[in-house]
Scaffold this active site. Structure first.
Site, PDB file in Angstrom:
ATOM      1  CB  ILE A 175      -0.977  -0.024   1.194  1.00  0.00           C
ATOM      2  CG1 ILE A 175      -1.916  -1.220   1.066  1.00  0.00           C
ATOM      3  CG2 ILE A 175      -1.786   1.272   1.254  1.00  0.00           C
ATOM      4  CD1 ILE A 175      -2.764  -1.482   2.290  1.00  0.00           C
ATOM      5  CE1 TYR A 202      -2.460  -5.240  11.406  1.00  0.00           C
ATOM      6  CE2 TYR A 202      -4.577  -6.214  10.865  1.00  0.00           C
ATOM      7  CZ  TYR A 202      -3.596  -5.275  10.623  1.00  0.00           C
ATOM      8  OH  TYR A 202      -3.757  -4.376   9.596  1.00  0.00           O
ATOM      9  CG  PHE A 262     -13.206  -2.862   5.419  1.00  0.00           C
ATOM     10  CD1 PHE A 262     -14.088  -3.721   6.034  1.00  0.00           C
ATOM     11  CD2 PHE A 262     -13.068  -1.576   5.933  1.00  0.00           C
ATOM     12  CE1 PHE A 262     -14.850  -3.306   7.126  1.00  0.00           C
ATOM     13  CE2 PHE A 262     -13.814  -1.149   7.028  1.00  0.00           C
ATOM     14  CZ  PHE A 262     -14.709  -2.020   7.617  1.00  0.00           C
ATOM     15  NE  ARG A 269     -13.856 -11.408   5.608  1.00  0.00           N
ATOM     16  CZ  ARG A 269     -14.805 -12.116   6.225  1.00  0.00           C
ATOM     17  NH1 ARG A 269     -16.079 -11.875   5.956  1.00  0.00           N
ATOM     18  NH2 ARG A 269     -14.496 -13.039   7.103  1.00  0.00           N
TER      19      ARG A 269
END
Length: 325
Positions: free
Chosen positions: A11, A139, A167, A219
């Site tokens: 990312i 986490y 997400f 999801r």
């Protein structure tokens, strides 16, 4: 100048590629999971660890940094259960070191890459920012701890921050110059595409008896470039003084089932998958889908890419065959 910590990761590297169009960028990464070759050549690169205060102090002294964007977290849920020390050390303690250096050098603006895992297993169709944060693994707890630290630091030290809870990041840059390169790979879309490229013998689907239309988990998938653009909007809101602190979800608001994702991968690639249906994994909720209405109304952001575009971009990247650092 903007400091991007973890800018050689999946990312972070996409954020850097977008950000260098308008800002001067310096990337700090220890390359434990990131790849130097994914960092845009227009960015300055420093190999080092966010837990090393000497490295941080040198960075803040040598560069006119006005904001920090933090992507340098460990993020494997299963690993966090097996090795919680690693997660609390890197995700919490090392972030405290980073924040300490920022305060010492008068840097007030901070963008934090957080996660849907802070919500745990919410029992709602669409998760908004008002849902209780009840993470169920180290986490998620490590990310929530940092969120709480940021709130306290904002009160005590006038820190300005934006927390972005996202997400399932997916896809690759439209140029296919950068994309997802994890080892081990744990995300559904690249696992499917690796299988369709002949790199895995099959795909495992964990549970077909969930309370969803086709029985598989649903999801929320969001294109990594959409994520990058949300970070830049948040950064600009901080730098302009429009925001002092905020927390936002980043998602597509729809959600796709495991079967839908597999079907779309088959359609995009023109290849057929070998699927093994097996038992549920412990702790997998039936549905995790976000509403991003808050960031749309406040910053004008919404996801632009749909599932087919996400998968098509990832397929273009995976076919290239990424090699090493």
């Amino acid at each position: 100048m903007i400091l991007v910590v973890g800018g050689a990761g999946y990312i972070g590297s996409h954020l850097v590629k977008e950000l260098v169009e308008t800002k001067e960028v310096v990337v700090l990464d220890n390359l434990s999971t990131g790849h130097r070759s994914l960092v845009d050549r227009r960015a300055h690169f420093v190999e080092g660890d966010l837990g090393d205060k000497a490295v941080l102090d040198k960075l803040f002294s040598n560069y006119p940094i006005e904001a920090v964007m933090h992507f340098a977290a460990n993020s494997l849920v299963g690993e966090s259960v097996q090795h919680p020390y690693k997660y609390y050390q890197n995700n919490v303690a090392n972030t405290l070191t980073l924040l300490h250096s920022m305060i010492d050098h008068g840097v007030k603006n901070f963008i934090f890459s957080s996660t849907a895992a802070t919500y745990g297993i919410p029992n709602v169709e669409l998760i908004d920012e008002q849902q209780p944060t009840q993470p169920i693994n180290p986490y998620g707890r490590s990310k929530l701890m940092v969120e709480q630290i940021l709130s306290d630091f904002a009160d005590a030290y006038d820190l300005h921050y934006v927390v972005l809870r996202y997400f399932n990041a997916a896809g690759a840059h439209e140029s296919a110059e950068i994309g997802e390169a994890h080892d081990p790979e744990t995300h559904l879309i690249p696992i499917i595409l690796q299988h369709l490229l002949g790199q895995r013998p099959k795909i495992s689907v964990f549970g077909t008896d969930y309370d969803t239309p086709d029985g598989t988990c649903i999801r929320d998938y969001i294109h990594v470039t959409d994520l990058a653009r949300a970070h830049i909007l948040a950064l600009n809101a901080l730098l302009s003084g429009e925001k002092k602190s905020a927390t936002y979800n980043l998602g597509n608001g729809k959600g796709y089932s495991v079967k839908e994702v597999i079907d779309t991968c088959e359609r995009v690639t023109g290849r057929k998958a070998v699927i093994e249906y097996t038992d549920r994994r412990p702790g997998d909720p039936a549905r995790l889908v976000a509403t991003s209405e808050k960031i749309y109304h406040e910053l004008g952001w919404k996801a632009e890419y749909g599932l087919e575009e996400i998968i098509a971009s990832a397929w273009k990247w995976h076919k290239k065959g990424f090699i090493g650092k």
